[in-house]
Write a protein that holds these residues in place. Structure first.
Motif, PDB file in Angstrom:
ATOM      1  N   UNK A   1       0.829  -1.208   0.000  1.00  0.00           N
ATOM      2  CA  UNK A   1       0.000   0.000   0.000  1.00  0.00           C
ATOM      3  C   UNK A   1       0.868   1.264   0.000  1.00  0.00           C
ATOM      4  N   UNK A   2       2.022   1.175   0.672  1.00  0.00           N
ATOM      5  CA  UNK A   2       2.922   2.324   0.727  1.00  0.00           C
ATOM      6  C   UNK A   2       3.496   2.624  -0.663  1.00  0.00           C
ATOM      7  N   UNK A   3       3.824   1.599  -1.422  1.00  0.00           N
ATOM      8  CA  UNK A   3       4.334   1.796  -2.786  1.00  0.00           C
ATOM      9  C   UNK A   3       3.287   2.501  -3.644  1.00  0.00           C
ATOM     10  N   UNK A   4       2.026   2.128  -3.477  1.00  0.00           N
ATOM     11  CA  UNK A   4       0.945   2.765  -4.225  1.00  0.00           C
ATOM     12  C   UNK A   4       0.760   4.208  -3.762  1.00  0.00           C
ATOM     13  N   UNK A   5       0.877   4.429  -2.431  1.00  0.00           N
ATOM     14  CA  UNK A   5       0.712   5.771  -1.874  1.00  0.00           C
ATOM     15  C   UNK A   5       1.805   6.707  -2.376  1.00  0.00           C
TER      16      UNK A   5
END
Length: 319
Positions: free
Chosen positions: A80-84
């Motif tokens: 999710x952090x990579x997407x954020x």
């Protein structure tokens, strides 16, 4: 009312030190509307940069909540952090140290695009060319290294890199403080143009009140990790309400002898941010402090859209 792009509620970031915890950011709350700029000002060491880095998850928060377009992103998985990261980026203070000295301009801008594994080589080449043109980086500098460019051009490359993944929210961490005054205006104007073209939302961290006045829609004033006043930019400069804000504004140089105000000199010891006691952290330097100031306090709306953290605010300002 539309959902704010960024909203933080009671955000905290503490660092473990030998004698306890350093409260770098403590109980901070504010909103940034989409397409707007929120300026964050205060003295060096007040927690401005830490606040920005915590919002975009360069630091993990200690407490509180972070919302992006209404979604709670306080705790996210690695995936999710990579997407954020595609939605939130940062422009750093020193354009020399923030760029890889072994990378050319082209390589610097290409890297975030390559890491997504979503683009072909031809698409990346085209995007690099467009970003360079958008940010005013000359084509002749495509194969140049950071040491071969001046500070203004390096910062333009840093901005182009931040824009590579087409983010919506960008933390600008003192992006012009390392530049000459003449170059500062060029970079500020570039940021404003990019905001209009791409509907970007900025959190603009600075200690320069003249700069924040030029670029911000709203301003938040921080002191030792806490937000002491937030308001629309014009309102803050016309009617500052917190004693610390008044002292900050009194330090702005003015060439107008008719509107020149007397400089407010702060006295007293600066409170330690390590294991601070409840209450106003500015009290030790505040000329209006009373025993009541040792009690916990939070931002309260004193005037429309004008929030202040001060027990004696209304009394001091005859409101």
């Amino acid at each position: 009312m539309s959902t704010p792009c960024i909203e933080v509620k009671n955000l905290q970031k503490y660092f473990k030190v030998r004698n306890g915890f350093l409260h770098a950011t403590d109980d901070v709350s504010f909103k940034i509307e989409k397409g707007k700029t929120m300026g964050i000002v205060g003295e060096s060491g007040c927690g401005k940069s830490t606040l920005g880095r915590t919002i975009i998850h360069m630091h993990e928060s200690t407490g509180g909540q972070i919302f992006y377009n209404g979604e709670d992103v306080t705790k996210v998985s690695h995936h999710e952090l990579k997407e954020l990261r595609t939605h939130m980026q940062m422009v750093f203070q020193d354009p020399y140290s923030s760029l890889n000295p072994r990378f050319t301009v082209e390589q610097t801008i290409r890297e975030p695009l390559q890491l997504t594994h979503k683009y072909t080589k031809a698409q990346i080449d085209e995007e690099v060319t467009q970003l360079m043109e958008l940010c005013g980086v000359e084509e002749r500098l495509r194969l140049a290294y950071p040491h071969e460019m001046d500070g203004g051009r390096r910062q333009r490359v840093g901005i182009a890199r931040a824009l590579a993944l087409n983010p919506e929210f960008i933390v600008c961490d003192e992006p012009v403080s390392a530049l000459d005054v003449s170059i500062q205006a060029q970079v500020l104007n570039l940021l404003k143009e990019l905001q209009q073209k791409r509907n970007l939302t900025y959190m603009f961290v600075t200690h320069d009140l003249s700069v924040v006045r030029h670029i911000s829609n709203d301003i938040g004033v921080m002191y030792l990790g806490q937000m002491v006043e937030t308001s629309e930019s014009k309102e803050l400069f016309v009617q500052p309400l917190h004693p610390y804000t008044k002292a900050l504004l009194s330090a702005i140089p003015s060439t107008n002898i008719h509107s020149k105000q007397e400089r407010i000199i702060l006295k007293g010891e600066i409170t330690s941010p390590i294991n601070p006691k409840p209450g106003c952290r500015f009290a030790a330097r505040c000329p209006y402090a009373t025993p009541e100031c040792s009690q916990p306090q939070h931002l309260e709306e004193v005037l429309p859209n004008h929030f202040v953290s001060c027990h004696r605010c209304k009394e001091i300002n005859n409101l």
